[in-house]
Design an enzyme around this catalytic site. Structure first.
Site: not given
Ligand code: AMP
Length: 396
Positions: A379, A7, A177, A277, A88, A279, A203, A236, A325, A207
């Site tokens: 993916e 990628n 996606h 984020d 990709r 979390r 998803h 976004r 995520g 994003g």
């Molecule tokens: P991705 O782009 O698929 O890697 O997802 C990233 C997003 O997933 C970010 O907003 C992270 O804060 C969220 N994320 C990852 N682990 C957790 C978790 N245990 N609880 C809540 N959100 C999470």
């Protein structure tokens, strides 16, 4: 057979090596900050990590470092061992509805799509051209993020703009996606033992997008001409009234680049509460931060609106699927998105939903008419599988 999945982005190259006899990942790695001073490369394999910090001027030296890391980790002895390389590619336009074996013609077609994906496709092309030079004997395949959405009917992919925007400038919904939506729907079909499933896939990552799947085929998706449309994302905005742009441009003297930056990088969850984020936002919300609470409500509200409209489009659903995520990890997001959907036949089991998820999990109540599944996406594996399938069918 071993397949390497690449990628290639503008300043990074992510890679993963698979043993296809068992669909097993042998190594993952990343080359980062290409063209910067603090560039580096890393490979993780069998619980080990090798890291190198060195000046990486361009994709050529980045991919040379990747080759060195693969060989140094003994995951391959030489590049000749690779059965294929799967790339990709974000945008396949209307041309690529399936993976394509890469040759000069395919490279030209991907080049022609650059105006539709000006940040992504040139970086993928860099990766493709360099690997073709470095390993001319290894077959290379392009797998497109847009391909799964090729079955969306014209009444769903057209925008109600003057028709020439489509005819002349190819303005339409493409969706992204796709490899992830396809992977999780395929896993759900295996898990539920249902062929050609009716599903809504969510998803949810930095994003985020959803897809409506009828009889196993995609019939609509939330992202559009670009990934900006649809759900509220990390940075976004997703759907907005387009006239907001004219209003802000006129009132505050913003130009196209300011607006592009605002909608893609300064909006979404970050725009509302300052963080993208999930979390961190969930922690802020628990401590009483009102903007964090609002952003979580907005995020789930937009998703629920799409669950409702996609239910109307698909008809009788087998399942809805959370991935990405946030979809895989945020227990509270899943609760917010499924709250009060009993009338649609969606009922969450709050105990099952609280479990840590490593593989497919059904988190719906027994009596829920529609299953709610959490399926970790993969993916890279899907790109490797599609690369392998394409080469096998060509050989057969
Ligand atoms: P991705 O782009 O698929 O890697 O997802 C990233 C997003 O997933 C970010 O907003 C992270 O804060 C969220 N994320 C990852 N682990 C957790 C978790 N245990 N609880 C809540 N959100 C999470």
């Amino acid at each position: 057979m071993k397949i390497l999945v690449l990628n290639a982005g503008s300043s990074s190259i992510k890679f993963q090596l698979f043993e296809m006899n068992e669909n097993r990942s042998l190594a993952t790695g990343i080359i980062e900050q290409i063209g910067e001073h603090d560039s580096s490369g890393k490979i993780e394999y069998d619980g080990n990590i090798i890291e190198k910090k060195e000046q990486i001027k361009n994709h050529n030296s980045g991919l040379m470092l990747m080759n060195m890391l693969l060989i140094e980790s003994f995951t391959i002895k030489s590049l000749d061992e690779l059965g294929a390389i799967g790339h990709r590619v974000v945008h396949g336009g209307e041309k690529f509805t399936k993976p394509a074996k890469i040759d000069e013609e395919v490279i030209k077609e991907i080049e022609q799509l650059i105006p539709l994906a000006p940040l992504h496709n040139p970086a993928h092309l860099d990766g493709i051209k360099v690997t073709m030079e470095q390993s001319p004997q290894v077959p290379q395949v392009a797998v497109f993020d847009t391909a799964f959405h090729a079955t969306i009917p014209s009444y769903a992919y057209m925008y109600a703009l003057p028709y020439e925007a489509y005819e002349k400038d190819r303005v339409r919904k493409y969706g992204f996606h796709g490899t992830s939506h396809f992977y999780v729907k395929k896993e759900a079909e295996k898990y539920l033992k249902v062929e050609n499933i009716n599903a809504i896939t969510l998803h949810l990552g930095n994003g985020a997008s959803m897809a409506a799947i009828k009889n196993g085929k995609c019939v609509d998706t939330t992202m559009g001409l670009t990934p900006l449309e649809g759900l509220i994302m990390g940075t976004r905005s997703g759907d907005i009234d387009p006239a907001i742009l004219f209003y802000l441009a006129r009132k505050n003297g913003l130009d196209i680049d300011n607006l592009d930056n605002m909608l893609n990088k300064q909006s979404g969850l970050k725009g509302i509460c300052g963080s993208n984020d999930m979390r961190e936002i969930e922690k802020m919300a628990k401590k009483g931060d009102k903007k964090a609470q609002l952003s979580l409500e907005m995020f789930a509200y937009r998703i629920k609106k799409y669950i409702g409209s996609y239910s109307a489009i698909v008809g009788k659903l087998d399942c809805i699927i959370f991935t990405g995520g946030i979809g895989e990890n945020s227990i509270d997001t899943r609760v917010r998105c499924c709250a009060d959907l009993e009338n649609l036949g969606i009922e969450l089991d709050l105990v099952k939903n609280n479990q840590k998820i490593k593989e497919i999990l059904d988190i719906s109540l027994k009596e829920s008419k529609i299953k709610v599944l959490v399926i970790p996406t993969n993916e890279e594996l899907e790109i490797a599988i599609q690369t392998n399938l394409l080469l096998e069918t060509k050989i057969a």
